[in-house]
Design a protein around this motif. Structure first.
Motif, PDB file in Angstrom:
ATOM      1  N   LEU A 192      42.556  41.334  42.920  1.00  0.00           N
ATOM      2  CA  LEU A 192      43.629  42.236  43.346  1.00  0.00           C
ATOM      3  C   LEU A 192      44.961  41.502  43.272  1.00  0.00           C
ATOM      4  O   LEU A 192      45.195  40.565  44.041  1.00  0.00           O
ATOM      5  CB  LEU A 192      43.371  42.750  44.765  1.00  0.00           C
ATOM      6  N   VAL A 193      45.819  41.905  42.348  1.00  0.00           N
ATOM      7  CA  VAL A 193      47.127  41.286  42.139  1.00  0.00           C
ATOM      8  C   VAL A 193      46.996  39.763  42.168  1.00  0.00           C
ATOM      9  O   VAL A 193      47.621  39.085  42.989  1.00  0.00           O
ATOM     10  CB  VAL A 193      48.142  41.763  43.205  1.00  0.00           C
ATOM     11  N   PRO A 194      46.183  39.168  41.315  1.00  0.00           N
ATOM     12  CA  PRO A 194      45.864  37.736  41.425  1.00  0.00           C
ATOM     13  C   PRO A 194      46.957  36.824  40.884  1.00  0.00           C
ATOM     14  O   PRO A 194      47.706  37.189  39.982  1.00  0.00           O
ATOM     15  CB  PRO A 194      44.600  37.619  40.566  1.00  0.00           C
ATOM     16  N   ASP A 195      47.026  35.613  41.473  1.00  0.00           N
ATOM     17  CA  ASP A 195      47.867  34.571  40.873  1.00  0.00           C
ATOM     18  C   ASP A 195      46.989  33.803  39.888  1.00  0.00           C
ATOM     19  O   ASP A 195      45.814  34.088  39.694  1.00  0.00           O
ATOM     20  CB  ASP A 195      48.442  33.656  41.953  1.00  0.00           C
ATOM     21  N   ALA A 196      47.581  32.789  39.240  1.00  0.00           N
ATOM     22  CA  ALA A 196      46.872  32.064  38.182  1.00  0.00           C
ATOM     23  C   ALA A 196      45.616  31.367  38.705  1.00  0.00           C
ATOM     24  O   ALA A 196      44.562  31.392  38.062  1.00  0.00           O
ATOM     25  CB  ALA A 196      47.809  31.056  37.531  1.00  0.00           C
ATOM     26  N   LYS A 197      45.702  30.738  39.901  1.00  0.00           N
ATOM     27  CA  LYS A 197      44.558  30.004  40.443  1.00  0.00           C
ATOM     28  C   LYS A 197      43.408  30.959  40.790  1.00  0.00           C
ATOM     29  O   LYS A 197      42.242  30.675  40.515  1.00  0.00           O
ATOM     30  CB  LYS A 197      44.979  29.211  41.677  1.00  0.00           C
ATOM     31  N   THR A 198      43.765  32.092  41.389  1.00  0.00           N
ATOM     32  CA  THR A 198      42.731  33.076  41.722  1.00  0.00           C
ATOM     33  C   THR A 198      42.072  33.615  40.454  1.00  0.00           C
ATOM     34  O   THR A 198      40.848  33.749  40.380  1.00  0.00           O
ATOM     35  CB  THR A 198      43.349  34.243  42.518  1.00  0.00           C
ATOM     36  N   ARG A 199      42.883  33.899  39.440  1.00  0.00           N
ATOM     37  CA  ARG A 199      42.350  34.402  38.175  1.00  0.00           C
ATOM     38  C   ARG A 199      41.393  33.400  37.560  1.00  0.00           C
ATOM     39  O   ARG A 199      40.306  33.758  37.093  1.00  0.00           O
ATOM     40  CB  ARG A 199      43.502  34.690  37.207  1.00  0.00           C
ATOM     41  N   ASP A 200      41.754  32.120  37.562  1.00  0.00           N
ATOM     42  CA  ASP A 200      40.889  31.088  36.975  1.00  0.00           C
ATOM     43  C   ASP A 200      39.563  30.990  37.717  1.00  0.00           C
ATOM     44  O   ASP A 200      38.498  30.864  37.107  1.00  0.00           O
ATOM     45  CB  ASP A 200      41.599  29.733  36.993  1.00  0.00           C
ATOM     46  N   GLN A 201      39.634  31.040  39.047  1.00  0.00           N
ATOM     47  CA  GLN A 201      38.414  30.907  39.833  1.00  0.00           C
ATOM     48  C   GLN A 201      37.490  32.108  39.637  1.00  0.00           C
ATOM     49  O   GLN A 201      36.283  31.956  39.427  1.00  0.00           O
ATOM     50  CB  GLN A 201      38.748  30.742  41.314  1.00  0.00           C
ATOM     51  N   LEU A 202      38.032  33.309  39.694  1.00  0.00           N
ATOM     52  CA  LEU A 202      37.214  34.506  39.537  1.00  0.00           C
ATOM     53  C   LEU A 202      36.657  34.608  38.113  1.00  0.00           C
ATOM     54  O   LEU A 202      35.532  35.069  37.911  1.00  0.00           O
ATOM     55  CB  LEU A 202      38.023  35.750  39.887  1.00  0.00           C
ATOM     56  N   SER A 203      37.430  34.187  37.115  1.00  0.00           N
ATOM     57  CA  SER A 203      36.936  34.181  35.734  1.00  0.00           C
ATOM     58  C   SER A 203      35.776  33.212  35.584  1.00  0.00           C
ATOM     59  O   SER A 203      34.780  33.505  34.909  1.00  0.00           O
ATOM     60  CB  SER A 203      38.059  33.795  34.768  1.00  0.00           C
ATOM     61  N   CYS A 204      35.885  32.052  36.220  1.00  0.00           N
ATOM     62  CA  CYS A 204      34.829  31.046  36.144  1.00  0.00           C
ATOM     63  C   CYS A 204      33.537  31.569  36.780  1.00  0.00           C
ATOM     64  O   CYS A 204      32.442  31.366  36.242  1.00  0.00           O
ATOM     65  CB  CYS A 204      35.288  29.770  36.835  1.00  0.00           C
ATOM     66  N   ILE A 205      33.657  32.245  37.912  1.00  0.00           N
ATOM     67  CA  ILE A 205      32.480  32.816  38.579  1.00  0.00           C
ATOM     68  C   ILE A 205      31.779  33.813  37.670  1.00  0.00           C
ATOM     69  O   ILE A 205      30.559  33.798  37.509  1.00  0.00           O
ATOM     70  CB  ILE A 205      32.893  33.485  39.903  1.00  0.00           C
ATOM     71  N   ALA A 206      32.569  34.702  37.052  1.00  0.00           N
ATOM     72  CA  ALA A 206      31.986  35.719  36.176  1.00  0.00           C
ATOM     73  C   ALA A 206      31.348  35.080  34.941  1.00  0.00           C
ATOM     74  O   ALA A 206      30.236  35.444  34.545  1.00  0.00           O
ATOM     75  CB  ALA A 206      33.061  36.727  35.766  1.00  0.00           C
ATOM     76  N   ASP A 240      50.455  50.136  44.760  1.00  0.00           N
ATOM     77  CA  ASP A 240      50.912  51.532  44.804  1.00  0.00           C
ATOM     78  C   ASP A 240      51.483  51.910  46.163  1.00  0.00           C
ATOM     79  O   ASP A 240      51.236  53.014  46.678  1.00  0.00           O
ATOM     80  CB  ASP A 240      49.758  52.477  44.435  1.00  0.00           C
ATOM     81  N   GLY A 241      52.244  51.001  46.773  1.00  0.00           N
ATOM     82  CA  GLY A 241      52.907  51.286  48.035  1.00  0.00           C
ATOM     83  C   GLY A 241      52.041  51.137  49.263  1.00  0.00           C
ATOM     84  O   GLY A 241      52.528  51.284  50.388  1.00  0.00           O
ATOM     85  N   GLY A 242      50.757  50.834  49.090  1.00  0.00           N
ATOM     86  CA  GLY A 242      49.861  50.672  50.224  1.00  0.00           C
ATOM     87  C   GLY A 242      49.276  49.280  50.263  1.00  0.00           C
ATOM     88  O   GLY A 242      49.545  48.430  49.404  1.00  0.00           O
ATOM     89  N   SER A 243      48.467  49.014  51.270  1.00  0.00           N
ATOM     90  CA  SER A 243      47.862  47.693  51.411  1.00  0.00           C
ATOM     91  C   SER A 243      46.682  47.532  50.455  1.00  0.00           C
ATOM     92  O   SER A 243      46.100  48.508  49.972  1.00  0.00           O
ATOM     93  CB  SER A 243      47.385  47.481  52.855  1.00  0.00           C
ATOM     94  N   ARG A 244      46.345  46.297  50.199  1.00  0.00           N
ATOM     95  CA  ARG A 244      45.188  46.008  49.353  1.00  0.00           C
ATOM     96  C   ARG A 244      43.906  46.524  50.002  1.00  0.00           C
ATOM     97  O   ARG A 244      42.998  46.993  49.324  1.00  0.00           O
ATOM     98  CB  ARG A 244      45.091  44.505  49.109  1.00  0.00           C
ATOM     99  N   MET A 245      43.847  46.445  51.326  1.00  0.00           N
ATOM    100  CA  MET A 245      42.677  46.925  52.045  1.00  0.00           C
ATOM    101  C   MET A 245      42.520  48.434  51.887  1.00  0.00           C
ATOM    102  O   MET A 245      41.406  48.945  51.680  1.00  0.00           O
ATOM    103  CB  MET A 245      42.803  46.565  53.530  1.00  0.00           C
ATOM    104  N   ALA A 246      43.631  49.153  51.959  1.00  0.00           N
ATOM    105  CA  ALA A 246      43.578  50.605  51.801  1.00  0.00           C
ATOM    106  C   ALA A 246      43.094  50.986  50.401  1.00  0.00           C
ATOM    107  O   ALA A 246      42.306  51.922  50.232  1.00  0.00           O
ATOM    108  CB  ALA A 246      44.947  51.218  52.066  1.00  0.00           C
ATOM    109  N   ALA A 247      43.546  50.240  49.400  1.00  0.00           N
ATOM    110  CA  ALA A 247      43.117  50.501  48.025  1.00  0.00           C
ATOM    111  C   ALA A 247      41.619  50.251  47.881  1.00  0.00           C
ATOM    112  O   ALA A 247      40.903  51.018  47.223  1.00  0.00           O
ATOM    113  CB  ALA A 247      43.904  49.628  47.057  1.00  0.00           C
ATOM    114  N   ALA A 248      41.122  49.182  48.511  1.00  0.00           N
ATOM    115  CA  ALA A 248      39.697  48.855  48.431  1.00  0.00           C
ATOM    116  C   ALA A 248      38.862  49.931  49.125  1.00  0.00           C
ATOM    117  O   ALA A 248      37.806  50.341  48.616  1.00  0.00           O
ATOM    118  CB  ALA A 248      39.441  47.495  49.057  1.00  0.00           C
TER     119      ALA A 248
END
Length: 422
Positions: free
Chosen positions: A189-203, A58-66
């Motif tokens: 946060l705006v994940p690529d495929a590898k990040t999505r796979d890893q975070l899904s596996c953790i959950a 939304d036009g800002g940094s990921r840190m600002a959103a967090a």
């Protein structure tokens, strides 16, 4: 028959909404279900690595959103929840991998929440270093030790772990294997495929959920939901393996069940309902990976001979990671005290479609709730319309509407006659 059922059910739902204010006094509230239970604990684990500077939310940094999400969540955290905050990659700015992979610290200790202190601590964060997800999860599990209440880790990250070979997915499996009842939910946060796979596996390893986040509002809402969920009474689901047809389906009693359902697959379960009882069932299917934007879930109650009794259905467009529906079937009383129980077949079907390149196995997480309770007095066969005891109210409204129409028509004709006379 199904079309009439939906119309009638819709009318009843509208009437129920209109009369709810008079049916239940505004001051009537349920007893506090958390009395006597250990306080639930939640730790928010935030990725503060250098990539969080990226300005693509939304036009800002990921840190600002967090930070915005954390502030909103801290304001809304239930009083009974003990909350803590842990960071990863927040302090070390150098290039030494060994040092960077130890960079995780507890920003705010798990305990009764002081909102001002917690917000002040979050405000000091600045994207800095590495992404040691595995070490942070190990430390977070230690932070939540002690007590018998629910324990939940909410991990927010925008990239893969950079501290292999300590695989964060293996870390999550180790935590689950300890049997301490700790759940890890992940948000990308705006994940690529590898990040999505890893975070899904953790959950998946701990029975948690994964959510992909593209906007600030989504992040705030989802973190808030997960924190609130920690305060809910604990119900341990039972694994159940649905069958391909009703004849081979497992027999279920009242309870909460989990299963896996392949894309487009149907699963069958059986429930015995005695005369005078009511079956209440609901199902939730989670899209824990990338799926096509349009999908739905269908829950049907069917007799053993294949006649549909009642159904519930819902559709989605990719705006949520879970889709749910439910149904109710009150079985009429019987004059025969020895009348046998009726076997009701529950069919769960989904219309999810996997996105290109996404694995279809294991199946999508499915959660089925079954409740068989004493039915309403003089229950009717809901295979006709599903109205139960609402028939009298619907009939009364029809009569009132008819009489009101006659009076209005007479008044209109009288007014027209007077106008012509004048």
């Amino acid at each position: 028959m199904i079309t009439r059922q939906r119309l009638a059910a819709g009318v009843c739902a509208l009437l129920a909404a209109l009369t709810a204010g008079t049916a239940f006094p505004a001051g009537a509230v349920a007893a506090d279900e958390t009395d006597g239970q250990a306080a639930p604990k939640v730790e928010l684990v935030l990725d503060v690595s250098g990539s969080m500077r990226t300005r693509d939310i939304d036009g800002g940094s990921r840190m600002a959103a967090a930070k915005q999400a954390f502030n909103e969540v801290l304001d809304a955290t239930p009083e009974e929840v003990q909350l803590g905050i842990r960071t990863l990659g927040a302090n070390y700015r150098g290039d030494d991998r060994k040092t960077g992979c130890k960079d995780t610290a507890q920003l705010y200790p798990v305990g009764p929440l002081n909102r001002t202190e917690a917000k002040t601590a979050v405000a000091t964060l600045s994207p800095t270093g590495w992404t040691p997800i595995g070490p942070a999860l190990l430390k977070a599990a230690t932070d939540l030790e002690g007590g018998d209440g629910t324990r939940r880790i909410v991990l927010i990250s925008d990239g893969e772990d950079t501290c292999q070979p300590l695989d964060p997915c293996e870390v999550a499996r180790e935590i689950a294997a300890k049997g301490i009842g700790l759940t890890i939910d992940t948000l990308g946060l705006v994940p690529d495929a590898k990040t999505r796979d890893q975070l899904s596996c953790i959950a998946d390893a701990t029975g948690g959920t994964y959510t992909s986040v593209q906007h600030k509002e989504e992040l705030s809402d989802r973190v808030g939901q997960l924190v609130d969920r920690a305060a809910d009474p604990v119900v341990t689901p039972v694994a159940a393996q649905g069958a391909a047809d009703c004849a081979k389906a497992p027999a279920l009693k009242s309870g909460l069940y989990t299963d896996r359902e392949e894309f487009g697959q149907q699963r069958w379960y059986r429930v015995d309902v005695k005369a005078g009882q009511e079956l209440r069932a609901s199902v939730s299917v989670a899209d824990d990976r990338a799926v096509a934007p349009d999908y739905g879930v269908l829950l049907r109650a069917v007799t053993v001979h294949g006649r549909e009794i009642v159904r519930g259905e819902a559709a989605g467009t990719g705006r949520t990671d879970v889709i749910s529906t439910g149904l109710r079937y009150p079985r009429p009383e019987s004059d025969d005290e020895n009348a046998p129980a009726e076997t009701v077949c529950l069919q769960v079907t989904n219309s999810f479609a996997a996105a290109a390149g996404v694995k279809t196995s294991p199946g999508l997480p499915l959660e089925l709730t079954v409740d068989v309770v004493d039915g309403p007095d003089k229950a009717h066969d809901v295979a006709a319309f599903g109205l139960g005891r609402g028939w009298w109210l619907l009939g009364l409204l029809v009569v009132i509407g008819f009489l009101a129409g006659l009076v209005w028509g007479w008044l209109s004709r009288w007014r027209v006659a007077i106008w012509r006379t004048n």
